[in-house]
Design a protein around this motif. Structure first.
Motif, PDB file in Angstrom:
ATOM      1  N   LYS A 242       9.519   9.343 -19.257  1.00  0.00           N
ATOM      2  CA  LYS A 242       9.094   9.298 -20.661  1.00  0.00           C
ATOM      3  C   LYS A 242      10.196   8.688 -21.540  1.00  0.00           C
ATOM      4  O   LYS A 242       9.925   7.805 -22.360  1.00  0.00           O
ATOM      5  N   ASN A 243      11.417   9.145 -21.343  1.00  0.00           N
ATOM      6  CA  ASN A 243      12.521   8.600 -22.136  1.00  0.00           C
ATOM      7  C   ASN A 243      12.757   7.132 -21.828  1.00  0.00           C
ATOM      8  O   ASN A 243      13.152   6.357 -22.704  1.00  0.00           O
ATOM      9  N   TRP A 244      12.522   6.767 -20.577  1.00  0.00           N
ATOM     10  CA  TRP A 244      12.675   5.343 -20.195  1.00  0.00           C
ATOM     11  C   TRP A 244      11.646   4.485 -20.941  1.00  0.00           C
ATOM     12  O   TRP A 244      11.976   3.417 -21.463  1.00  0.00           O
ATOM     13  N   LEU A 245      10.400   4.984 -20.982  1.00  0.00           N
ATOM     14  CA  LEU A 245       9.355   4.256 -21.718  1.00  0.00           C
ATOM     15  C   LEU A 245       9.708   4.157 -23.207  1.00  0.00           C
ATOM     16  O   LEU A 245       9.538   3.100 -23.824  1.00  0.00           O
ATOM     17  N   LEU A 246      10.193   5.254 -23.763  1.00  0.00           N
ATOM     18  CA  LEU A 246      10.572   5.248 -25.184  1.00  0.00           C
ATOM     19  C   LEU A 246      11.700   4.255 -25.436  1.00  0.00           C
ATOM     20  O   LEU A 246      11.722   3.558 -26.451  1.00  0.00           O
ATOM     21  N   GLN A 247      12.624   4.200 -24.493  1.00  0.00           N
ATOM     22  CA  GLN A 247      13.739   3.255 -24.638  1.00  0.00           C
ATOM     23  C   GLN A 247      13.236   1.813 -24.641  1.00  0.00           C
ATOM     24  O   GLN A 247      13.671   1.003 -25.457  1.00  0.00           O
ATOM     25  N   ILE A 248      12.304   1.517 -23.732  1.00  0.00           N
ATOM     26  CA  ILE A 248      11.740   0.163 -23.696  1.00  0.00           C
ATOM     27  C   ILE A 248      11.014  -0.118 -25.012  1.00  0.00           C
ATOM     28  O   ILE A 248      11.143  -1.194 -25.593  1.00  0.00           O
ATOM     29  N   GLU A 249      10.264   0.874 -25.485  1.00  0.00           N
ATOM     30  CA  GLU A 249       9.507   0.645 -26.723  1.00  0.00           C
ATOM     31  C   GLU A 249      10.444   0.387 -27.908  1.00  0.00           C
ATOM     32  O   GLU A 249      10.166  -0.468 -28.749  1.00  0.00           O
ATOM     33  N   MET A 250      11.546   1.097 -27.952  1.00  0.00           N
ATOM     34  CA  MET A 250      12.511   0.869 -29.030  1.00  0.00           C
ATOM     35  C   MET A 250      13.090  -0.541 -28.946  1.00  0.00           C
ATOM     36  O   MET A 250      13.295  -1.204 -29.962  1.00  0.00           O
ATOM     37  N   ASN A 251      13.350  -0.978 -27.727  1.00  0.00           N
ATOM     38  CA  ASN A 251      13.871  -2.345 -27.563  1.00  0.00           C
ATOM     39  C   ASN A 251      12.835  -3.376 -28.001  1.00  0.00           C
ATOM     40  O   ASN A 251      13.168  -4.368 -28.645  1.00  0.00           O
ATOM     41  N   VAL A 252      11.580  -3.129 -27.630  1.00  0.00           N
ATOM     42  CA  VAL A 252      10.513  -4.058 -28.018  1.00  0.00           C
ATOM     43  C   VAL A 252      10.355  -4.059 -29.533  1.00  0.00           C
ATOM     44  O   VAL A 252      10.226  -5.124 -30.148  1.00  0.00           O
ATOM     45  N   TRP A 253      10.381  -2.874 -30.106  1.00  0.00           N
ATOM     46  CA  TRP A 253      10.248  -2.765 -31.573  1.00  0.00           C
ATOM     47  C   TRP A 253      11.364  -3.532 -32.270  1.00  0.00           C
ATOM     48  O   TRP A 253      11.138  -4.243 -33.245  1.00  0.00           O
ATOM     49  N   ARG A 254      12.550  -3.434 -31.717  1.00  0.00           N
ATOM     50  CA  ARG A 254      13.676  -4.137 -32.337  1.00  0.00           C
ATOM     51  C   ARG A 254      13.521  -5.645 -32.203  1.00  0.00           C
ATOM     52  O   ARG A 254      13.834  -6.396 -33.111  1.00  0.00           O
ATOM     53  N   SER A 255      13.055  -6.075 -31.034  1.00  0.00           N
ATOM     54  CA  SER A 255      12.965  -7.521 -30.807  1.00  0.00           C
ATOM     55  C   SER A 255      11.712  -8.132 -31.437  1.00  0.00           C
ATOM     56  O   SER A 255      11.742  -9.255 -31.910  1.00  0.00           O
ATOM     57  N   LEU A 256      10.610  -7.392 -31.443  1.00  0.00           N
ATOM     58  CA  LEU A 256       9.357  -7.962 -31.957  1.00  0.00           C
ATOM     59  C   LEU A 256       8.964  -7.405 -33.316  1.00  0.00           C
ATOM     60  O   LEU A 256       8.540  -8.142 -34.197  1.00  0.00           O
TER      61      LEU A 256
END
Lengths: 185, 211
Positions: A70-84
Motif C-alpha cells: 500500500k505504501n509503495w502504491l502511495l509512493q508511486i502515486e505521489m511521484n506521478v502527482w508531482r510529475s503530472l
C-alpha cells in the motif's frame, strides 16, 4: 505485506497478469480519492491513478517484498502527482476554484455538497508538500514514519510541513466556516 | 514557559504527533493558560471538520472504466527485476565493507606514523669565509677560497666532503670578523647525505661561473 499480496505479486511476476487486478482492487478507491484530493479534479485524478497503476505493474519486479504494498502504491502515486498533476492543478483547476470561493460571502449558508467542496478547497491554501503531508497523515492516517517513507523525506521534514499545514487549515477553516470553529470553543 | 514557544507545539499536539516529553510540558502550560487552550480546541475542531468531510467524499471508479483500465494494464509486460552483481550484495555487506576499509586506512596512517623514522631535518651550517672586495658581482677568484671548486657541483659523496666540512666550520667560528663580505651556506640532508653549497656576497648576489 501480507501473504496473499506476496502470492499475487509472485503470480504476476510469473506471467499470470490477471492476478494484478485482485492485487490492486483493494486500493482503487484510496488511490482515486487521494489523487482527487491532491489535484481537485476528477479527470486528472483518474489520469494520475491510471499512471500509478501502469507504473506499479511495470515496476512490480523491483518492489521490495519487505515493504508495505500500500505504501509503495502511495509512493508511486505521489511521484506521478508531482510529475503530472502538480503543475496542472496549481495553474488551472485550483486557481479557478480559489477565485470562485473568494467571491462568495463567507456568512452564506451552503448545501452539504458545497460545504464538502469548500472544506476540501481549504487544501488549496497549502503548498504541494504541505498538502501531501496533510493528506497522508491527517486524512489517510499514515504515521509520521510511513508518511516520510512514502514521500522519501525525513520525519523532521514531515513534522515541520505538517505543523505548518495544520496552522493554515485552522486559519482557512476559521475564515470560511467560523461556525465550525465556534463549535470547538 | 511562554505562550509563543508553546504555540509552535500545538499543531503537532493536536494530532498526537508531539514527543511525550514536550507533550507533558505543553499540558502543564495548557492547564494554566486559557488562550493556548482555546487555540488547541480551535485547531482540533478544524482538523476534525476536514477529516469528517473528507471521509464522506470517497470516490470510486465506474466499473466499466476500471475494467478498461485493468485490460490496458494487463496488455503491458512487467519489466523484469533488475539484476546486477552489485545489487545482489546486501546493504549490510556494503556497510561492513566500507567500515573495514575505513578502519584499515586509519590503522595504516597510525602505523606509518609510529614505525617510520622521524623526518630528516636539514642541518644548516653557515660558514664564514674570507672577506672579499665589496662589489656588485664577485669575481671567480674571490669566491673560490671559500671551498674547493670541486665542491661546487651540488651532489657530492658524503665521505669525500667530511674533512672539508670540518675545516669550513672551523673557519667559520671567527667572531672577531666584523665585516663579513662573503657567506657560504651548506645544507646537509642527514638522511641522504646530499649537500648543497651556496655562496653569497654581502648583497646576496651569486656569481655565475664563466668559462
Amino acid at each position: 505485506m501480507d501473504e496473499k499480496e506476496t502470492h499475487l505479486v509472485e503470480l504476476v511476476l510469473g506471467g499470470q497478469t490477471e492476478a494484478f487486478e485482485p492485487l490492486v482492487t483493494p486500493y482503487r478507491r484510496l488511490l482515486l480519492t487521494l489523487a482527487y484530493r491532491l489535484c481537485r479534479n476528477v479527470e486528472e485524478a483518474k489520469e494520475i491513478t491510471q499512471e500509478t497503476l501502469l507504473r506499479s505493474f511495470r515496476y512490480l519486479g523491483s518492489f521490495d517484498r519487505k515493504r508495505s504494498f500500500k505504501n509503495w502504491l502511495l509512493q508511486i502515486e505521489m511521484n506521478v502527482w508531482r510529475s503530472l498533476g502538480a503543475r496542472a492543478a496549481d495553474e488551472g483547476t485550483l486557481r479557478e476554484l480559489a477565485a470562485r470561493n473568494s467571491t462568495e460571502d463567507p456568512g452564506e449558508r451552503f448545501s452539504g455538497k458545497e460545504i464538502h467542496e469548500k472544506l476540501l478547497a481549504c487544501l488549496d491554501g497549502l503548498s504541494p508538500r504541505e498538502r501531501e503531508v496533510f493528506l497522508l497523515r491527517d486524512i489517510e492516517g499514515r504515521s509520521i514514519k510511513e508518511t516520510a517513507g512514502v514521500l522519501r523525506t525525513s520525519e523532521i521534514s514531515v513534522r515541520v510541513h505538517l505543523s505548518r499545514a495544520r496552522v493554515k487549515i485552522r486559519e482557512l477553516v476559521g475564515e470560511r466556516f467560523p461556525g465550525l470553529m465556534e463549535g470547538g470553543r | 514557559m511562554n505562550c509563543s514557544r508553546v504555540r509552535r507545539w500545538i499543531p503537532l499536539y493536536a494530532g498526537a504527533d508531539l514527543p511525550i516529553r514536550k507533550a507533558r510540558r505543553l499540558e502543564k502550560h495548557l492547564g494554566r493558560c486559557i488562550d493556548c487552550g482555546t487555540e488547541l480546541k480551535e485547531l482540533k475542531a478544524a482538523l476534525a471538520s476536514v477529516r469528517a468531510i473528507a471521509d464522506q467524499g470517497i470516490l470510486d471508479w465506474p466499473e466499466a472504466e476500471w475494467k478498461g483500465l485493468m485490460a490496458r494494464v494487463k496488455s503491458e509486460k512487467p519489466r523484469p527485476r533488475p539484476v546486477s552483481p552489485l545489487s545482489a550484495i546486501p546493504r549490510k555487506a556494503w556497510a561492513y565493507g566500507l567500515a573495514i576499509i575505513l578502519v584499515l586506512g586509519v590503522a595504516t596512517l597510525i602505523l606509518r606514523r609510529l614505525l617510520s623514522p622521524p623526518a630528516a631535518s636539514l642541518l644548516s651550517e653557515i660558514v664564514t669565509a674570507t672577506p672579499a672586495q665589496p662589489s656588485r658581482s664577485l669575481k671567480t677568484v674571490e669566491a673560490l677560497p671559500v671551498s674547493d671548486p670541486r665542491d661546487v657541483p651540488f651532489r657530492v659523496r658524503r665521505s669525500r666532503l667530511e674533512p672539508l666540512d670540518r675545516a669550513m666550520l672551523a673557519a667559520g667560528s671567527a667572531p672577531e670578523k666584523t665585516t663579513q663580505n662573503l657567506m657560504s651556506m651548506i645544507l646537509v640532508s642527514q638522511e641522504t647525505g646530499l649537500k648543497v653549497h651556496w655562496t653569497f656576497n654581502r648583497n646576496f648576489e651569486w656569481k655565475e661561473k664563466k668559462p
